[in-house]
Scaffold this motif. Structure first.
Motif: not given
Length: 324
Positions: A242-252, A254-266
């Motif tokens: 149902g979704d993808i959790r994409v984890e990345r780091l900010w410059g300092d 700290t963790l940044r997490a984005d979520h991708i769902e099927g309806r959002d994909v172009k």
């Protein structure tokens, strides 16, 4: 290079196509030819460098063009192995079911999710197959082959991309760089930019405009390193139903997490990110908002397509948005 299934057969392929070989050979030859002007000079060093470059280029072209293409066809009763070199005859070999005594699935040192089949024969010989391209079904493929050849005690490989996992993982969990490492790199950047200025002063010469300009550039570069170093740590994908959790780091850090769902994909595509389609393919997801997510490196194009197909299935991405 993909696993094609005909009836109960499993096909494994390895080896670049003639077109890919010609492109890589042409690139290597072009680089080597860039050194040919040195052959017509009277400088011994330049002539030596040119000769070495041409020999290395010729060897590289030879290796590319003479590398064999290999195909394995695994049936319920036997393994048919075909090997052919460019401009050479096809060599075939049949391994009967009764000759197989053991099966192992070693992983690749270069890619975590690349697996091969290693068969041990009654004679003691060990045969290693081309990579399993459908990296999302390694467990099923291995279990199926083990059952076909009545091989027991086959250790199931640890595969972070297997579709049997509730969570498929692309990349490695992220950790920020230590403050000590960042400071060391920043100091090295400042030192490198200050070297021309210091050298001019040491020689008793007046620093030029370039030497002076490098000082603030070095300071700005050091600031950029200390502020944004963690941005180059990449991304870590956790692919769930149902979704993808994409984890990345900010410059300092700290963790940044984005979520991708099927309806959002172009669109979802497979792209090459690097020089080789055998090692540097990734999955790229573009959202309706225009935001683009690039996955960590997966491997060959067939391997990346297999991962992309599983993402399409788990997220329920519409067929018109699937460009894999």
């Amino acid at each position: 290079m993909d696993d094609a299934t005909s009836s109960t057969d499993i096909r494994l392929r390895e080896g670049a196509s003639i077109a890919q070989r010609l492109v890589m050979s042409g690139f290597a030859a072009a680089v080597a030819l860039c050194f040919t002007p040195g052959l017509f000079t009277h400088d011994t060093l330049e002539v030596t460098i040119s000769v070495v470059a041409l020999l290395v280029g010729a060897a590289f072209v030879g290796v590319i063009m003479l590398a064999p293409a290999v195909v394995w066809i695994i049936t319920p009763d036997e393994i048919l192995i075909g090997e052919q070199r460019p401009f050479g005859k096809l060599r075939t070999r049949i391994v009967a079911k009764d000759d197989i005594r053991g099966l192992q699935v070693p992983g690749s040192k270069r890619a975590k999710a690349r697996f091969q089949l290693a068969f041990t024969l009654a004679s003691g010989e060990r045969l290693t197959s081309p990579p399993i391209a459908d990296v999302t079904h390694v467990h099923d493929t291995v279990a199926r082959i083990a059952a076909q050849f009545d091989v027991s005690d086959v250790e199931s490989p640890v595969n972070p991309l297997d579709a049997s996992n509730p969570e498929m993982r692309l990349g490695d969990p992220l950790e920020p760089f230590s403050t000590r490492d960042i400071r060391i790199v920043a100091l090295i950047v400042v030192a490198l930019c200050a070297v021309p200025y210091a050298y001019r002063l040491w020689r008793g010469l007046s620093p030029g405009p370039v030497d002076i300009a490098l000082l603030p550039i070095g300071a700005l570069a050091a600031f950029g390193v200390s502020r944004y170093a963690n941005l180059v740590t990449g991304a870590f994908w956790i692919i769930r139903q149902g979704d993808i959790r994409v984890e990345r780091l900010w410059g300092d850090g700290t963790l940044r997490a984005d979520h991708i769902e099927g309806r959002d994909v172009k669109t979802i595509t497979v792209e090459r990110r690097g020089r080789s389609e055998d090692e540097h393919c990734i999955v790229v997801i573009r959202l309706q908002s225009g935001q683009r997510f690039r996955s960590p490196r997966i491997g060959s194009r067939p391997e990346a397509r297999a991962v992309g197909a599983e993402i399409v299935r788990r997220l329920g991405i519409a067929a018109e948005n699937n460009q894999i």
